[in-house]
Design an enzyme around this catalytic site. Structure first.
Site, short mmCIF file in Angstrom:
data_model
loop_
_atom_site.label_atom_id
_atom_site.label_comp_id
_atom_site.label_asym_id
_atom_site.label_seq_id
_atom_site.Cartn_x
_atom_site.Cartn_y
_atom_site.Cartn_z
N LYS A 212 0.86 -1.19 0.00
CA LYS A 212 0.00 0.00 0.00
C LYS A 212 0.89 1.24 0.00
CE LYS A 212 -3.77 2.16 2.67
NZ LYS A 212 -4.58 2.02 3.89
N LYS B 299 -2.22 -1.62 -3.73
CA LYS B 299 -3.06 -0.43 -3.71
C LYS B 299 -2.17 0.81 -3.77
CE LYS B 299 -6.50 1.94 -0.81
NZ LYS B 299 -7.23 1.93 0.48
#
Length: 326
Positions: A197, A250
């Site tokens: 992330k 992400k």
């Protein structure tokens, strides 16, 4: 004099729609899609997020209608984010038995038993400071935060969640949550780790939707530097070793190279999170008539599959499901 050339005729396999369909290498289906939902306290609330046209904050009494719509479209999985009324420094609403996500999970399981419920396991929506853990000396205390993430995961599992998805990027979050779930008798509940992330500018609209913007500083001490590629494999490898069952990358669109790297290195299912900023910029262009929204959305979701994603979390899930039915 007639010229004779020797070359490959690749266009033979593009000669018609039927031919192109026959030789297509990657297929996007509704089964690939997870739809995020923002659940808020109150009644009769369906509040459109200004920066995300078509995405709403929903109160619990709106969930039955939402489940009916999703099931009619063939969508089988949702991911829940809570928008609580009250926040505190410890983010106690994240692990409260009557927390908004816990109540939503129970209701969805009652109204739509076959719907797979994934839950975001983090504190940022619930803390008064907007960070993903406990603050000490102006920064997030990694190890103290882990205890609260574990409590949150167990609380969510007790409410009926099918998948725990920890998103804080705290070191050790997978192993601590796995141990807590196992000790509580939830050894069969999988962990979908936000393993990779990045500290991305594409998260802005989400923070408006979830009310989770940090009140000071940023998240660069725990989310990854967008310039780094090799680090992603270290992060993902650690989470696999600690017991992660899925690996999320992400954002997705600007990190497709990372999706492919993770796919090439690990057998674990790979999840691409098509984030809020990616959604917002396409919606804005579509509303201005600058693009063909359907063609563009299906192209980019297919690109995520082509890069190696098995699953796509996307705010376009409803739109894509409807288009794929036609």
């Amino acid at each position: 004099m007639q010229q004779t050339w020797e070359f490959k005729r690749h266009r033979r396999l593009r000669s018609s729609a039927a031919m192109r369909s026959l030789v297509r290498e990657n297929h996007l289906t509704t089964d690939d899609l997870v739809y995020p939902l923002f659940i808020t306290e109150g009644d009769a609330i369906k509040h459109e997020v200004p920066s995300m046209p078509g995405v709403y904050q929903l109160s619990l009494d709106q969930l039955k209608q939402e489940m009916d719509e999703l099931q009619a479209l063939g969508i089988k999985s949702v991911m829940l984010f809570g928008v609580p009324d009250e926040k505190d420094e410890q983010g106690s609403g994240a692990y409260a038995e009557d927390g908004i996500v816990q109540k939503a999970t129970r209701l969805i399981k009652q109204e739509a038993p076959d719907m797979l419920v994934l839950v975001d396991t983090c504190l940022c929506e619930y803390t008064s400071h907007g960070h993903c853990g406990v603050i000490h000396n102006g920064d997030v205390d990694n190890d103290k935060s882990l205890e609260l993430h574990a409590k949150t995961a167990v609380s969510q599992a007790e409410a009926g969640a099918d998948v725990i998805a920890p998103s804080s990027m705290m070191d050790g979050f997978v192993t601590v949550i796995r141990q807590a779930l196992d000790e509580a008798g939830f050894e069969n509940i999988p962990i979908m780790s936000y393993a990779v992330k990045y500290a991305s500018a594409f998260f802005g609209p989400f923070r408006e939707a979830a009310g989770s913007a940090p009140q000071f500083g940023d998240r660069k001490t725990y989310q990854m530097d967008p310039s780094n590629r090799r680090e992603a494999l270290r992060e993902a490898g650690t989470d696999v070793d600690e017991g992660a069952d899925f690996l999320i990358v992400k954002p997705a669109l600007s990190f497709l190279d990372i999706v492919r790297d993770v796919r090439n290195h690990f057998d674990t299912p790979v999840v691409a999170y098509n984030v809020s900023g990616e959604y917002a910029m396409i919606k804005a262009a579509a509303l201005n008539g600058w693009i063909d929204e359907q063609q563009l959305v299906l192209e980019k979701l297919t690109a995520m599959k082509r890069a190696g994603a098995d699953i796509i979390i996307t705010y376009f899930a409803k739109d894509a499901a409807a288009w794929l039915q036609n």
